[in-house]
Design a protein around this motif. Structure first.
Motif, short mmCIF file in Angstrom:
data_model
loop_
_atom_site.label_atom_id
_atom_site.label_comp_id
_atom_site.label_asym_id
_atom_site.label_seq_id
_atom_site.Cartn_x
_atom_site.Cartn_y
_atom_site.Cartn_z
N PRO A 266 100.99 39.59 41.51
CA PRO A 266 101.90 40.33 40.63
C PRO A 266 103.35 40.20 41.07
O PRO A 266 103.66 40.27 42.27
N GLY A 267 104.24 40.00 40.11
CA GLY A 267 105.67 39.98 40.38
C GLY A 267 106.16 38.78 41.16
O GLY A 267 107.29 38.77 41.64
N LYS A 288 100.30 52.13 45.73
CA LYS A 288 101.44 52.40 44.85
C LYS A 288 101.81 53.89 44.86
O LYS A 288 102.98 54.26 44.88
N GLU A 314 104.34 56.44 36.37
CA GLU A 314 104.66 55.02 36.33
C GLU A 314 103.77 54.16 37.24
O GLU A 314 103.39 53.05 36.86
N PRO A 315 103.40 54.63 38.44
CA PRO A 315 102.51 53.79 39.27
C PRO A 315 101.21 53.42 38.56
O PRO A 315 100.73 52.29 38.69
N THR A 317 100.75 53.21 35.24
CA THR A 317 101.06 52.27 34.17
C THR A 317 101.22 50.86 34.71
O THR A 317 100.69 49.89 34.14
N ALA A 318 101.95 50.74 35.82
CA ALA A 318 102.14 49.41 36.43
C ALA A 318 100.83 48.84 36.94
O ALA A 318 100.56 47.64 36.81
N TRP A 319 100.00 49.72 37.50
CA TRP A 319 98.70 49.27 38.03
C TRP A 319 97.80 48.77 36.91
O TRP A 319 97.14 47.74 37.07
N ASP A 321 98.64 47.42 34.14
CA ASP A 321 99.13 46.11 33.72
C ASP A 321 98.69 45.02 34.70
O ASP A 321 98.26 43.94 34.28
N GLU A 322 98.77 45.30 35.99
CA GLU A 322 98.37 44.31 36.99
C GLU A 322 96.85 44.09 36.98
O GLU A 322 96.38 42.95 37.10
N ASP A 325 95.99 42.01 33.95
CA ASP A 325 96.41 40.62 34.19
C ASP A 325 95.38 39.89 35.05
O ASP A 325 94.95 38.78 34.71
#
Length: 411
Positions: A266-267, A288, A314-315, A317-319, A321-322, A325
């Motif tokens: 990621p990133g 996270k 937010e942690p 939400t980001a998780w 997405d990862e 993916d």
């Protein structure tokens, strides 16, 4: 006399194939009929004749014997059609029972499951890090309490105890999942053998994610699917594989082990890869959360409350997405290699989080897999954090009542 079965597929020597005796063929046909009725819910003898290709007389003999043994229930005739009324048969929920024991990095569950997958009783306990002694004490106590509560269950109807655990391969120390001293205790004690001595039925041990796939196959959304890759998001991530309606552990019992599959980091720009377990796991989500203020409280909730995490912001939400993916990348690889049409997503996560992961995966795979002959499906699992313990209970039932030739002829 205690059972001594270990749910394991031995490697077949090169150049050797297994034959089938007449007795084994008879047992296989009986289990085939039970498995077909499990898959379809209910079937009449005419349906079974059409699906199996067996003679009508053979089907009648097998179905009548299974009904006499209380494996099958004779339902009300279906009227309103041409000819004689059709009499469907269904599985008898009281035909058999099994216990499941799930052990992971922070908790243990024991469940009593009937022949159709209904959970009759379930108990859960939490640990900082589990030891074999603690787990065995909990398991023995929970099973004794369940047996007292359900005295009406005949002992010869209990198919066995299935243990679902990640500790059977002893490869978790490098990720810091378990302190070395605790991990050593798991290396030194054969928990299957110890519990086998405690009970009058067979005890089996298998990987937790693989048996979760077995639960989905026998009792859940995967029962109607010919094949699927199963992903279980837990402390780390594991998986299982179903091909042609059969659980496929692989020659080394590692089929579907998604955690080690490389996915894009990621990133990161470029081609840098990382194991999927570093991305799609509760361990990565806890990292996270620990990076933000009051993160310890949120991290604690993901271990203690798998059905409700509250608002993690937010942690999370980001998780999501990862995770989506990484799983989408893994699904693409599985489709290319195995020509499967389904992936099932589940885990020790709330239903809402599972739904968001599945939605994101569908969006990310929609264009990539649009040209497949059959539509590709991302399916939400059925059991959540109970998947491994129900899967553990499914193993004795698979071994005793499945038509899987690899299991049947090894017993």
């Amino acid at each position: 006399m205690t059972g001594t079965s270990f749910f394991s597929l031995e490697k077949i020597a090169e150049g050797r194939s297994g034959g089938t005796t007449q007795a084994e063929s008879r047992i296989y046909n009986e289990r085939l009929i039970v498995s077909l009725i499990r898959r379809h819910g209910q079937l009449a003898k005419t349906d079974l004749t059409r699906l199996t290709g067996l003679a009508a007389q053979t089907i009648t003999t097998i179905v009548n014997r299974a009904a006499d043994n209380k494996l099958l229930l004779r339902l009300e005739p279906l009227r309103g059609r041409l000819g004689q009324p059709s009499v469907p048969y269904a599985l008898n929920p009281k035909a058999a029972y099994a216990f499941g024991l799930k052990v992971d990095h922070r908790s243990a569950d024991v469940a009593l499951v009937n022949f159709v997958g209904d959970v009759m009783a379930c108990e859960r306990t939490l640990f900082d890090y589990p030891t074999p002694v603690e787990v065995m004490k909990f398991a023995k106590g929970a099973i004794a309490r369940m047996c007292r509560k359900h005295r009406s269950i005949e002992q010869d109807r209990i198919a066995g105890l299935g243990i679902a655990s990640p500790f059977h391969q002893w490869n978790l120390s490098e990720e810091g999942a378990v302190p070395a001293s605790r991990l050593d205790a798991w290396r030194e004690i054969d928990i299957r053998a110890e519990l086998d001595r405690a009970f009058d039925w067979p005890v089996f041990l298998y990987n937790d994610a693989t048996v979760s796939a077995a639960a989905e196959l026998m009792f859940g959304a995967g029962g109607s699917r010919a094949d699927f890759l199963y992903a279980y998001v837990g402390h780390f991530i594991g998986g299982g594989l179903v091909l042609d309606h059969h659980l496929f552990p692989g020659r080394n019992k590692l089929a579907g082990a998604l955690g080690d599959m490389p996915v894009p980091a990621p990133g990161r720009k470029g081609d840098r890869m990382t194991p999927l377990l570093r991305v799609a796991s509760l361990h990565s989500l806890a990292g996270k959360l620990n990076d933000q203020d009051n993160g310890d409280e949120g991290a604690g909730r993901i271990w203690s409350s798998p059905d409700d995490w509250g608002d993690l912001g937010e942690p999370l939400t980001a998780w999501i997405d990862e995770v989506s993916d990484g799983l989408a990348y893994a699904a693409r690889s599985a489709v290319a290699l195995l020509d499967i049409d389904n992936v099932v997503i589940d885990g020790a996560i709330p239903n809402g989080v599972r739904k968001e992961i599945a939605k994101a995966m569908r969006r990310k795979l929609a264009r990539i897999l649009v040209d497949r002959p059959e539509p590709f499906s991302v399916i939400e699992g059925t059991f959540g954090h109970l998947g491994p313990v129900i899967g553990g209970a499914s193993i004795p039932l698979l071994v005793k009542y499945s038509n899987d030739k690899e299991l049947l002829f090894k017993e």
